[in-house]
Design a protein around this motif. Structure first.
Motif, PDB file in Angstrom:
ATOM      1  N   UNK A   1       0.818  -1.236   0.035  1.00 30.40           N
ATOM      2  CA  UNK A   1       0.067  -0.005  -0.041  1.00 30.40           C
ATOM      3  C   UNK A   1       1.087   1.238   0.130  1.00 30.40           C
ATOM      4  N   UNK A   2       0.383   2.341  -0.540  1.00 30.36           N
ATOM      5  CA  UNK A   2       1.153   3.576  -0.615  1.00 30.36           C
ATOM      6  C   UNK A   2       0.991   4.202   0.756  1.00 30.36           C
TER       7      UNK A   2
ATOM      8  N   UNK B   1       2.678 -14.235  -5.131  1.00 31.60           N
ATOM      9  CA  UNK B   1       2.466 -12.608  -4.611  1.00 31.60           C
ATOM     10  C   UNK B   1       2.839 -12.649  -3.168  1.00 31.60           C
ATOM     11  N   UNK B   2       3.951 -11.638  -3.000  1.00 33.20           N
ATOM     12  CA  UNK B   2       4.171 -11.511  -1.577  1.00 33.20           C
ATOM     13  C   UNK B   2       3.458 -10.392  -1.317  1.00 33.20           C
ATOM     14  N   UNK B   3       2.822 -10.232  -0.063  1.00 33.70           N
ATOM     15  CA  UNK B   3       2.091  -9.087   0.715  1.00 33.70           C
ATOM     16  C   UNK B   3       3.015  -8.529   1.418  1.00 33.70           C
ATOM     17  N   UNK B   4       3.238  -7.217   1.094  1.00 35.88           N
ATOM     18  CA  UNK B   4       4.294  -6.477   1.972  1.00 35.88           C
ATOM     19  C   UNK B   4       3.366  -5.442   2.726  1.00 35.88           C
ATOM     20  N   UNK B   5       3.019  -5.880   4.151  1.00 36.70           N
ATOM     21  CA  UNK B   5       1.859  -5.246   4.884  1.00 36.70           C
ATOM     22  C   UNK B   5       2.746  -3.924   5.559  1.00 36.70           C
ATOM     23  N   UNK B   6       2.424  -2.784   5.094  1.00 38.58           N
ATOM     24  CA  UNK B   6       3.283  -1.475   5.666  1.00 38.58           C
ATOM     25  C   UNK B   6       2.348  -0.635   6.593  1.00 38.58           C
ATOM     26  N   UNK B   7       1.429  -1.191   6.922  1.00 40.56           N
ATOM     27  CA  UNK B   7       0.485  -0.355   7.833  1.00 40.56           C
ATOM     28  C   UNK B   7      -0.815  -1.447   8.251  1.00 40.56           C
ATOM     29  N   UNK B   8      -1.979  -0.555   8.508  1.00 38.93           N
ATOM     30  CA  UNK B   8      -2.918  -1.447   9.031  1.00 38.93           C
ATOM     31  C   UNK B   8      -3.859  -2.414   7.740  1.00 38.93           C
ATOM     32  N   UNK B   9      -4.262  -3.497   8.002  1.00 39.48           N
ATOM     33  CA  UNK B   9      -4.875  -4.297   7.301  1.00 39.48           C
ATOM     34  C   UNK B   9      -6.293  -4.632   7.809  1.00 39.48           C
ATOM     35  N   UNK B  10      -7.515  -4.056   7.589  1.00 34.74           N
ATOM     36  CA  UNK B  10      -8.491  -4.050   8.146  1.00 34.74           C
ATOM     37  C   UNK B  10      -9.586  -4.631   7.362  1.00 34.74           C
TER      38      UNK B  10
ATOM     39  N   UNK C   1       2.479 -15.096   0.474  1.00 36.41           N
ATOM     40  CA  UNK C   1       3.460 -14.829   1.390  1.00 36.41           C
ATOM     41  C   UNK C   1       3.285 -13.736   2.280  1.00 36.41           C
ATOM     42  N   UNK C   2       3.149 -13.412   3.423  1.00 38.13           N
ATOM     43  CA  UNK C   2       3.114 -12.139   4.144  1.00 38.13           C
ATOM     44  C   UNK C   2       4.383 -11.812   4.705  1.00 38.13           C
ATOM     45  N   UNK C   3       4.719 -10.345   4.540  1.00 36.32           N
ATOM     46  CA  UNK C   3       5.928  -9.998   5.270  1.00 36.32           C
ATOM     47  C   UNK C   3       5.345  -8.388   5.971  1.00 36.32           C
ATOM     48  N   UNK C   4       5.589  -8.077   7.007  1.00 34.83           N
ATOM     49  CA  UNK C   4       5.158  -6.845   7.513  1.00 34.83           C
ATOM     50  C   UNK C   4       6.088  -5.882   8.245  1.00 34.83           C
ATOM     51  N   UNK C   5       5.853  -4.834   8.082  1.00 36.59           N
ATOM     52  CA  UNK C   5       6.604  -3.737   8.781  1.00 36.59           C
ATOM     53  C   UNK C   5       5.952  -3.598  10.256  1.00 36.59           C
TER      54      UNK C   5
ATOM     55  N   UNK D   1      12.605  -3.721   0.728  1.00 37.58           N
ATOM     56  CA  UNK D   1      14.057  -4.681   0.345  1.00 37.58           C
ATOM     57  C   UNK D   1      13.798  -5.971   0.526  1.00 37.58           C
ATOM     58  N   UNK D   2      13.187  -6.382   1.872  1.00 34.60           N
ATOM     59  CA  UNK D   2      13.038  -7.733   2.244  1.00 34.60           C
ATOM     60  C   UNK D   2      12.069  -8.359   1.233  1.00 34.60           C
ATOM     61  N   UNK D   3      10.807  -7.798   0.974  1.00 37.09           N
ATOM     62  CA  UNK D   3       9.849  -8.566   0.110  1.00 37.09           C
ATOM     63  C   UNK D   3      10.758  -8.603  -1.419  1.00 37.09           C
ATOM     64  N   UNK D   4      11.194  -7.575  -1.757  1.00 35.81           N
ATOM     65  CA  UNK D   4      11.978  -7.830  -3.139  1.00 35.81           C
ATOM     66  C   UNK D   4      12.904  -9.034  -3.005  1.00 35.81           C
ATOM     67  N   UNK D   5      13.682  -9.010  -1.965  1.00 39.78           N
ATOM     68  CA  UNK D   5      14.820 -10.228  -1.913  1.00 39.78           C
ATOM     69  C   UNK D   5      14.099 -11.459  -1.958  1.00 39.78           C
ATOM     70  N   UNK D   6      12.913 -11.699  -1.382  1.00 37.84           N
ATOM     71  CA  UNK D   6      12.085 -12.949  -1.617  1.00 37.84           C
ATOM     72  C   UNK D   6      11.635 -13.091  -2.598  1.00 37.84           C
ATOM     73  N   UNK D   7      10.975 -12.060  -3.553  1.00 39.24           N
ATOM     74  CA  UNK D   7      10.563 -12.149  -4.795  1.00 39.24           C
ATOM     75  C   UNK D   7      11.805 -12.481  -5.715  1.00 39.24           C
TER      76      UNK D   7
END
Length: 260
Positions: free
Chosen positions: A55-56, A100-109, A121-125, A190-196
């Protein structure tokens, strides 16, 4: 007009960004339809082997359905619950046969939580938080949350989130097995892109078939999934030569030594 979903392709990786930061990337009809168009595009592009969805901004991955739109447009909620992937963002993500890697940058409601669960795959801030507020809003989940979440974190924990509407912070999401990694905000992409990038090294046709096998088996009983694996592996592996296996084995060993 601002594009509601951004697409950037580099090095075999497509970065797809939900782009309504002023509305916490809420899923209005325009964004849902644009997401479908983008996911169809990346699925068909030969220069894309893996996808990162984020998300932006830093406040929200997505806050779910745009409640303002729901309140002023007749039939908007019914449209959002449709099986048509042009209206249902979970179906739109499932259109993509690539990881598809979900890079969860904030709330996911609520609906945003469901969109997150559509990723492979999910990675999170450390800023990320998850919440199921369906019960508090009075809307029954229609994008899979009531079924997927309990299978991922256990039925009791899923019920706790569903029945309270409480937020689940990133560190607890990691502890519960909802996300694979939690990093500081600046390290998320950077983490999400390394996994991708690691996934992009795999033959795309093989990867698509493997993803389909896992997903199809997960939707069945354990016994049915085992039978499905036996059926598909037998057909696929009989076409692989010993020479191919030996060459790939050497490459795998060299990669393992490089990873320490």
């Amino acid at each position: 007009m601002t594009d509601t979903v951004l697409l950037d392709v580099e090095g075999g990786i497509a970065t797809v960004t939900l782009n309504r930061p002023e509305a916490m990337n809420a899923l209005n009809r325009s964004l849902r339809r644009r997401l479908y168009e983008v996911m169809v595009e990346v699925d068909g592009r030969e220069d894309v082997r893996a996808v990162v969805l984020t998300g932006a901004g830093e406040r929200a991955f997505t806050a779910g359905l745009d409640l303002k739109e729901l309140g002023r447009e007749e039939g908007a909620l019914g449209s959002a619950n449709a099986t048509d992937p042009a209206d249902n963002p979970v179906r739109a993500i499932e259109v993509c046969s690539k990881p598809v890697i979900g890079a969860i940058n904030g709330v996911a409601i609520t609906g945003g939580f469901e969109v997150a669960l559509a990723c492979d795959v999910l990675v999170a801030s450390s800023n990320a938080r998850f919440a199921d507020t369906h019960a508090r809003v009075g809307i029954v989940p229609g994008w899979g949350l009531s079924q997927k979440l309990s299978r991922m974190i256990g039925i009791s924990r899923a019920k706790e989130l569903a029945f309270t509407g409480n937020f689940l912070p990133a560190d607890k999401a990691l502890e519960w097995g909802l996300v694979n990694h939690v990093v500081e905000p600046g390290e998320l992409m950077p983490l999400a892109r390394r996994l991708a990038a690691a996934m992009a090294e795999i033959d795309p046709a093989f990867l698509a078939a493997y993803k389909r096998l896992i997903d199809d088996g997960y939707a069945q009983s354990f016994a049915e999934g085992m039978a499905l694996e036996a059926e598909r592996s037998g057909a696929a592996n009989s076409a692989v030569s010993p020479e191919e296996v030996e060459a790939r084995r050497a490459a795998v060993q060299a990669r393992g030594r490089g990873q320490g």
